[in-house]
Enzyme design. Structure first.
Site, mmCIF file in Angstrom:
data_model
loop_
_atom_site.group_PDB
_atom_site.id
_atom_site.type_symbol
_atom_site.label_atom_id
_atom_site.label_comp_id
_atom_site.label_asym_id
_atom_site.label_seq_id
_atom_site.Cartn_x
_atom_site.Cartn_y
_atom_site.Cartn_z
ATOM 1 N N GLU A 295 5.253 107.694 97.747
ATOM 2 C CA GLU A 295 6.448 106.992 97.473
ATOM 3 C C GLU A 295 7.605 107.733 98.380
ATOM 4 O OE1 GLU A 295 8.032 105.394 93.792
ATOM 5 O OE2 GLU A 295 5.973 105.967 92.568
ATOM 6 N N HIS B 120 4.949 102.816 94.690
ATOM 7 C CA HIS B 120 6.080 102.622 93.745
ATOM 8 C C HIS B 120 5.733 101.707 92.677
ATOM 9 C CE1 HIS B 120 10.412 102.696 92.783
ATOM 10 N NE2 HIS B 120 10.443 101.197 92.908
ATOM 11 N N SER C 132 11.622 102.018 88.494
ATOM 12 C CA SER C 132 12.553 102.049 89.488
ATOM 13 C C SER C 132 14.075 101.970 89.323
ATOM 14 C CB SER C 132 12.429 100.774 90.246
ATOM 15 O OG SER C 132 12.716 100.600 91.702
#
Length: 352
Positions: free
Chosen positions: A293, A323, A198
Site C-alpha cells: 500500500e 489497501h 482507511s
C-alpha cells in the site's frame, strides 16, 4: 459476495474453525497486544506475514487491471465512481436485526444478533471512503463480520457527512455524536470498541484524541484497517510503493492527493491527520495494513509514535496485500486470517 457471506453466517464460525485458524498463526502472530517486542527499531509488537496466497495475488492483479483501465480506472482512483454509486437496500441476513437511527445531521444503523445479543461491549464502526464516499453495503457486511468474530457484539455504523459538501470538521463531529449516542443509552466508554478502515481508521484515532482532549470517557480499544493517518501523504511508502499499489498507485490524480476534506484547515491538524497528534493515554490498538500500500507508512509511523508514547499497539503487515484487503471478507486466506486476528484482539480487550 453477500450471498456467500450469508451462508457463512447461517452456519456460523465454529469453535473448531477458530482454533484451526489460530493454530495456523505463527509464534509472532500469537503474541498478545500487551507484550513488549524483543527489539526492533520502532518498538512495536509487530508481525509480518511472509507469503502471498494465490487467491490474494489474483485479487491484487484484478484490482490493478481495473484501476489501470482508461475508462473506469481514473473514476475508481479518484473516488468519483463510488460517490456516484447507487446501491439497493442491503438485505439483512436472517440471523441479524438492523435498526435505522435518525440523527440531526446524519443517519446510523445498528446491527445486532437476533438471538442472545452479547451486551458486554459494542462496536462503533467508522467507514472508509477518503472522507468523500458515503457508507456502502460492504460496511454492513463488515458489521456482520465484526459481530461474528466478537461473539455477538452489536455494531453501530454511522453514515457520517462527507466532502466536498461537508468538509472538516463534519465527519469528526458526526463521529462524536455517534459516540455520545452510545453513552446516552447506557454504554460506558470501556465498553465501546472503535473500528474503522482507511479514512475511518484515521477518524477513529482522531475521535479518540478528541474524546481525551475534551475529558470524555475513552473507548477500550481501536481496530484500524489500513488507516489514513496522514492526509499530507508525506510517508516514505507514498514513494516506495507508488508503482506497487494496485488501487492508488501510478497517478497523482487519486483521492489521496486530490481531496476536499481538509478544506481551509491545516491538513496537519491532528483531528484531520492523527499521525501528527498525541497518542498518550490511548487505549490498545490493532493496526492491520498491506505491505504494498502507498498508505503503509500511515500505519507504521502512527504505530511507532503511539508505542513511543506509551500506547499498546499491535501492528500486522500482510505481505503483498492491498489497501483494505479485509474487504475480501472470508474469500482469501489473508483476509480471513485478518478477521480472525480482529477476533483475538477483541478477546484480549474483553480480558483486560
Amino acid at each position: 459476495m453477500i450471498e456467500h457471506l450469508k451462508q457463512h453466517w447461517s452456519s456460523r464460525l465454529t469453535e473448531e474453525e477458530a482454533q484451526a485458524e489460530n493454530a495456523a498463526v505463527d509464534a509472532k502472530d500469537a503474541r498478545e497486544v500487551q507484550e513488549k517486542p524483543a527489539g526492533g527499531k520502532s518498538g512495536l509488537a509487530e508481525s509480518k506475514k511472509a507469503t502471498v496466497s494465490v487467491q490474494g495475488r489474483v485479487i491484487s492483479e484484478l484490482i490493478a487491471t481495473l484501476t489501470n483501465d482508461m475508462l473506469i480506472g481514473k473514476q475508481i482512483k479518484s473516488g468519483k465512481l463510488r460517490k456516484r454509486m447507487v446501491e439497493p437496500p442491503w438485505r439483512v441476513p436472517s440471523c441479524f436485526t438492523m435498526t435505522h437511527i435518525d440523527m440531526p445531521d446524519f443517519t446510523m444503523k445498528m446491527l445486532a444478533s437476533k438471538e442472545n445479543p452479547n451486551m458486554d461491549k459494542v462496536i462503533l464502526q467508522l467507514h472508509g471512503g477518503g472522507y468523500m464516499g458515503a457508507v456502502r453495503n460492504a460496511y454492513y457486511v463488515f458489521a456482520g463480520l465484526y459481530n461474528e468474530v466478537s461473539h455477538g457484539f452489536s455494531v453501530l455504523t454511522p453514515d457520517y457527512r462527507v466532502a466536498p459538501e461537508h468538509p472538516f470538521p463534519a465527519a469528526l463531529l458526526d463521529a462524536v455524536e455517534a459516540y455520545k449516542w452510545l453513552l446516552e443509552r447506557g454504554w460506558f466508554g470501556d465498553q465501546i470498541i472503535l473500528a474503522g478502515d482507511s479514512a475511518g481508521g484515521g477518524l477513529a484515532m482522531a475521535l479518540t484524541m478528541y474524546l481525551r482532549d475534551h475529558n470524555m470517557p475513552m473507548p477500550c480499544g481501536i481496530i484500524a484497517m489500513s488507516p489514513w493517518t496522514d492526509v499530507t501523504a508525506s510517508g516514505e511508502s507514498y514513494t516506495t510503493n507508488y508503482e506497487k499499489d494496485p488501487l492508488f498507485g501510478n497517478t497523482r490524480e487519486s483521492l489521496i492527493y486530490i481531496n476536499d476534506y481538509a478544506g481551509e484547515h491545516d491538513p496537519m491538524d491532528p483531528y484531520i491527520s492523527p499521525l501528527f497528534g498525541d497518542f498518550r493515554h490511548f487505549p490498545p490498538m490493532l493496526i492491520q495494513v498491506g505491505s504494498i500500500e502507498m498508505l503503509l507508512s500511515d500505519s507504521v509511523d502512527a504505530a511507532a509514535k503511539a508505542r513511543s508514547q506509551g500506547a499498546k499497539v499491535r501492528l500486522s503487515i500482510y505481505e503483498g496485500m492491498f489497501h483494505v484487503f479485509q474487504m475480501a471478507y472470508l474469500n482469501i486466506p489473508e483476509s480471513k486470517k485478518a478477521w480472525m486476528e480482529v477476533g483475538k484482539f477483541i478477546d484480549i480487550l474483553c480480558k483486560e
